[in-house]
Scaffold this motif. Structure first.
Motif, mmCIF file in Angstrom:
data_model
loop_
_atom_site.group_PDB
_atom_site.id
_atom_site.type_symbol
_atom_site.label_atom_id
_atom_site.label_comp_id
_atom_site.label_asym_id
_atom_site.label_seq_id
_atom_site.Cartn_x
_atom_site.Cartn_y
_atom_site.Cartn_z
ATOM 1 N N ILE A 249 78.716 116.046 -39.553
ATOM 2 C CA ILE A 249 77.513 115.376 -39.064
ATOM 3 C C ILE A 249 76.331 115.684 -39.983
ATOM 4 C CG2 ILE A 249 75.895 115.157 -37.148
ATOM 5 C CD1 ILE A 249 78.656 114.080 -36.547
ATOM 6 N N ARG A 251 73.197 113.633 -39.696
ATOM 7 C CA ARG A 251 72.039 113.484 -38.808
ATOM 8 C C ARG A 251 72.536 113.111 -37.417
ATOM 9 N NH1 ARG A 251 67.274 113.561 -41.372
ATOM 10 N NH2 ARG A 251 67.314 113.205 -43.628
ATOM 11 N N PRO A 252 72.416 114.046 -36.480
ATOM 12 C CA PRO A 252 72.889 113.751 -35.120
ATOM 13 C C PRO A 252 72.284 112.449 -34.605
ATOM 14 C CG PRO A 252 72.281 116.067 -35.319
ATOM 15 C CD PRO A 252 71.902 115.415 -36.609
ATOM 16 N N GLY A 253 73.142 111.585 -34.110
ATOM 17 C CA GLY A 253 72.676 110.316 -33.571
ATOM 18 C C GLY A 253 72.206 109.337 -34.620
ATOM 19 N N ARG A 261 81.315 106.536 -34.813
ATOM 20 C CA ARG A 261 80.350 107.543 -34.368
ATOM 21 C C ARG A 261 79.075 107.415 -35.191
ATOM 22 N NH1 ARG A 261 85.269 109.481 -34.741
ATOM 23 N NH2 ARG A 261 86.350 109.820 -32.767
ATOM 24 N N ILE B 249 74.001 123.091 -41.647
ATOM 25 C CA ILE B 249 72.768 122.354 -41.385
ATOM 26 C C ILE B 249 72.939 121.478 -40.150
ATOM 27 C CG2 ILE B 249 71.116 120.678 -42.279
ATOM 28 C CD1 ILE B 249 71.086 123.325 -43.745
ATOM 29 N N HIS B 250 72.083 121.713 -39.167
ATOM 30 C CA HIS B 250 72.114 120.867 -37.987
ATOM 31 C C HIS B 250 71.157 119.689 -38.149
ATOM 32 C CE1 HIS B 250 71.934 119.334 -34.030
ATOM 33 N NE2 HIS B 250 70.847 119.967 -33.658
ATOM 34 N N ARG B 251 69.914 119.990 -38.525
ATOM 35 C CA ARG B 251 68.938 118.909 -38.752
ATOM 36 C C ARG B 251 68.245 119.159 -40.081
ATOM 37 N NH1 ARG B 251 68.182 115.642 -34.475
ATOM 38 N NH2 ARG B 251 68.944 116.428 -32.484
ATOM 39 N N PRO B 252 68.542 118.330 -41.076
ATOM 40 C CA PRO B 252 67.908 118.516 -42.386
ATOM 41 C C PRO B 252 66.390 118.607 -42.243
ATOM 42 C CG PRO B 252 69.611 116.853 -42.536
ATOM 43 C CD PRO B 252 69.498 117.213 -41.089
ATOM 44 N N PHE B 322 77.097 120.055 -32.357
ATOM 45 C CA PHE B 322 77.216 119.283 -33.594
ATOM 46 C C PHE B 322 77.793 120.147 -34.710
ATOM 47 C CE2 PHE B 322 74.189 116.233 -31.610
ATOM 48 C CZ PHE B 322 74.953 115.092 -31.816
ATOM 49 N N SER B 326 81.211 119.353 -36.783
ATOM 50 C CA SER B 326 81.389 119.326 -38.230
ATOM 51 C C SER B 326 82.505 120.276 -38.656
ATOM 52 C CB SER B 326 80.086 119.718 -38.929
ATOM 53 O OG SER B 326 79.142 118.675 -38.808
ATOM 54 N N GLN B 359 80.392 113.497 -29.495
ATOM 55 C CA GLN B 359 79.872 112.455 -30.387
ATOM 56 C C GLN B 359 80.333 112.641 -31.822
ATOM 57 O OE1 GLN B 359 75.555 111.838 -29.953
ATOM 58 N NE2 GLN B 359 75.735 112.810 -27.949
ATOM 59 N N THR B 360 81.168 113.620 -32.064
ATOM 60 C CA THR B 360 81.599 113.891 -33.437
ATOM 61 C C THR B 360 83.074 113.570 -33.600
ATOM 62 O OG1 THR B 360 82.326 116.165 -33.024
ATOM 63 C CG2 THR B 360 79.986 115.828 -33.494
#
Lengths: 411, 411
Positions: A249, A251-253, A261, B249-252, B322, B326, B359-360
């Motif tokens: 992943i 960018r979530p969503g 997905r 990395i979850h959210r860049p 998330f 990944s 969602q993944t």
DNA sequence: CAGTATTTTTTCGAGGCTCGAAAAAATAGA
DNA sequence: TCTATTTTTTCGAGCCTCGAAAAAATACTG
């Protein structure tokens, strides 16, 4: 559970070791083999004379060796090309190709064929594959007896046992046990390999100095795939071929991925995603197939002017960079080979990729991470399949005695 | 390069196999060992009589075995507790603990000590570690000769050779080669292990049915760590201990992480991150240490009312979900054990985690992924260190003959 | 209580394998 | 032609594992 070593395993393993040393080195002398394997000269002498008697190895003609030194000249040992042969079957989007490779690794026969994989029903797809194999096997020039293995490679997810294709972008069909089908049809042991894994295997053979123990092969094409070698071994998932780098992943969503997905790396870096961004389409737009020529044209436009095309490649680089950063957090940095049509546009991707990776924990030494590019994946996949099949022959067929105890194939 | 098997390796390996079978099974009979190792009864008889003569194994007193069957009764073989001992040293935030463990795995001595790791200068930190080890070694009750190994565990990143701590959250110091220091000081082989890896090792011993070939141990504490077992083997990076799940990395460009970067999983799911979000502080706010008691109180408030506390745990669950998605894209789903103080709040984390993972691509069968929780990591780390050290003794010390050829330790 | 059945463990000879040392082979240089 | 040098083979010694048979130790049986 691990199992004790029986006395007969000893010879089997050491034979396999000698064969593998010869395959790696090309034309090593017995003395060289002794040095690389750590076994004594007597043992190497015994094993290699067995292998020569069995027609697996052959002494090279004298005079072929180079600089003459004092003393008895070394006699090079090579693989006997006629000892066996293997067949590779590579199935990719709308394209099927087979090759017959002799024991020394030379291609001795080939056939390729266009077909419409996306719309083909199950029976027909399987039928095409078995038919092309049968045509090669029935070639009068070919000694069918000698085909010891078939390695099939396919884009998509295979199971970790290398028996079946589980999912593939080239067809809506799922769960086709190609390995079992080929074995049942031809009575030849077969495996079903993931394309990116085979790319990695091929790189390991092509450039052993660079790609040896730890490296990453990433396919930048319609989809994003990965073959991973860690500690010298091909990495696979616990159930599937794993290594689905493209579906980490980013960018979530986020953007819509071909897998249905959102926010996957591929949804930013796959051909369709680059195309979608370059065309200023919504990130929710359905992925469409983009031909290689179109992608090359797109890259050319991006190089020309700083417009949405260039921005699309930048976004791809960013996604790949953050993805690699996350990957490196897990496995530490390693050399990367970028393969596939978009690898030819790596100049457009690299700046954003390096910038992104530098922002991640895994990219601590991002400048030292090396990237290689290779625009053409098919030859690599074929070569990887060939080497993999030959490796099986080396290990299993020519290592006699008791069969591997947890062997999947009935004798 | 892999190396041939020499004749003397055979016995060495099979001895190691017998020892490991005994360690696993507890009190197996010779017949059971033969069954699990696949070796013949004669061989097991020969090896075990050697091991008994050397004082490594011991026959258990008759009558200890359970249900009596017809025929000659089985004689259980067990590890001789006096055959050797190992020492564990666990260094965590402001806390240092050592233990001496006998060859059968029982703790025979312990010492613990509070210290201020965050402000301690290098020499002092090293001095505390060697001093506590020396005190245990000088204990008159202890037969120093028998300490065959030291395994040290620490929060943070270690090198893949298990020689040094490279980075740790418990001290600003970096690159301390604890293994070398302990070896030089006491002449006892030592390794420096990553805490989460040791958690995984311990789980493998504690619950072999559940955690065997493929599983994940995640530490939910101040930082987020991971120990990963794949195909039965502990996974490490190419250079470091690797598995830095918390720094995927979850959210860049997202929340500020303790590592100085942005958007790491830890920056949403570490204690400090949950605290920061629960206090409605900016995501850019400097990470602060939060005590376990405070975290438990925070979780209690989150359970009571649906306020920012609950939302903070939700965000943590999302980041973990998330991240796991990944990870699963790479390795396929596997059972997860959540360890550490925030594992006690897993009820607050789980819903968002499952929603995210669904969602993944890796979460395809998210319902089938099992989560276990264990709030207390220290006992696990200690146990893992002990088992690891004993494993080394089993493999190296009691497997005689030539030393491992690429051995790091001089004899 | 003696004899029999059953299961575990040990013993023993056979067969393999690798190793080191020595011999044989093959060549360059003197 | 002889000597030095290097590679390869030969040969006996020493281990190791294995299968079969023997020995050991117990429960069942009448």
């Amino acid at each position: 559970m691990s199992v004790g070593i029986r006395h007969d395993d000893l010879r089997r393993r050491n034979r396999a070791m000698v064969i593998s040393a010869v395959r790696r080195a090309g034309q090593p002398s017995r003395t060289e083999i002794a040095a690389t394997t750590g076994l004594s000269h007597s043992t190497i002498s015994a094993i290699s004379s067995d292998l020569i008697a069995e027609g697996i190895l052959a002494e090279s003609k004298p005079g072929e060796t180079g600089a003459l030194k004092r003393g008895r000249p070394q006699v090079g040992l090579g693989l006997n090309p006629e000892a066996a042969a293997v067949m590779t079957v590579v199935l990719s989007l709308n394209f099927l190709s087979v090759a017959v490779i002799d024991y020394a690794g030379q291609v001795v026969a080939e056939e390729q064929r266009r077909l419409d994989t996306l719309t083909m029903p199950r029976d027909e797809l399987i039928g095409e594959c078995t038919a092309i194999v049968r045509r090669r096997l029935e070639d009068p020039d070919l000694d069918v007896q000698s085909i010891a293995r078939i390695a099939m490679g396919i884009q998509g997810i295979t199971d970790s046992q290398a028996r079946a294709m589980l999912w593939s972008p080239i067809t809506p069909l799922t769960d086709i046990a190609f390995a079992d089908i080929l074995e049942a049809e031809f009575g030849i042991p077969a495996t079903m390999e993931n394309d990116c894994n085979m790319m990695a295997v091929a790189l390991q053979w092509r450039q052993p100095e660079r790609y040896r123990d730890d490296f990453i092969a990433i396919l930048l094409s319609h989809g994003i795939g990965m073959g991973l070698v860690l500690k010298g071994e091909l990495f696979t998932g616990t159930h599937s071929s794993g290594g689905e780098f493209g579906h980490m992943i980013h960018r979530p969503g986020g953007a819509l991925c071909r897998c249905g997905r959102r926010g996957c790396v591929e949804a930013y870096a796959g051909n369709y995603a680059i195309w979608r961004n370059a065309s200023m389409m919504s990130e929710d737009a359905e992925p469409v197939d983009v031909g290689d020529a179109d992608m090359r044209a797109l890259a050319a436009r991006a190089r020309e002017t700083d417009g949405p095309e260039r921005e699309a490649y930048r976004k791809a680089g960013e996604a790949l960079g953050f993805g690699l950063g996350s990957l490196f957090a897990l496995i530490d940095p390693a050399p990367v080979a970028m393969v596939g049509v978009s690898a030819a546009a790596f100049d457009l991707i690299e700046p954003a990729l390096r910038e992104a990776i530098a922002q991640t924990a895994g990219g601590q030494h991002s400048k030292s991470i090396s990237f290689d590019t290779e625009p053409n994946e098919l030859p690599l996949i074929r070569e990887g399949c060939a080497m993999r099949a030959l490796g099986f022959v080396d290990q299993e067929i020519f290592a006699p005695g008791i069969q591997a105890r947890s062997g999947k194939h009935v004798a």
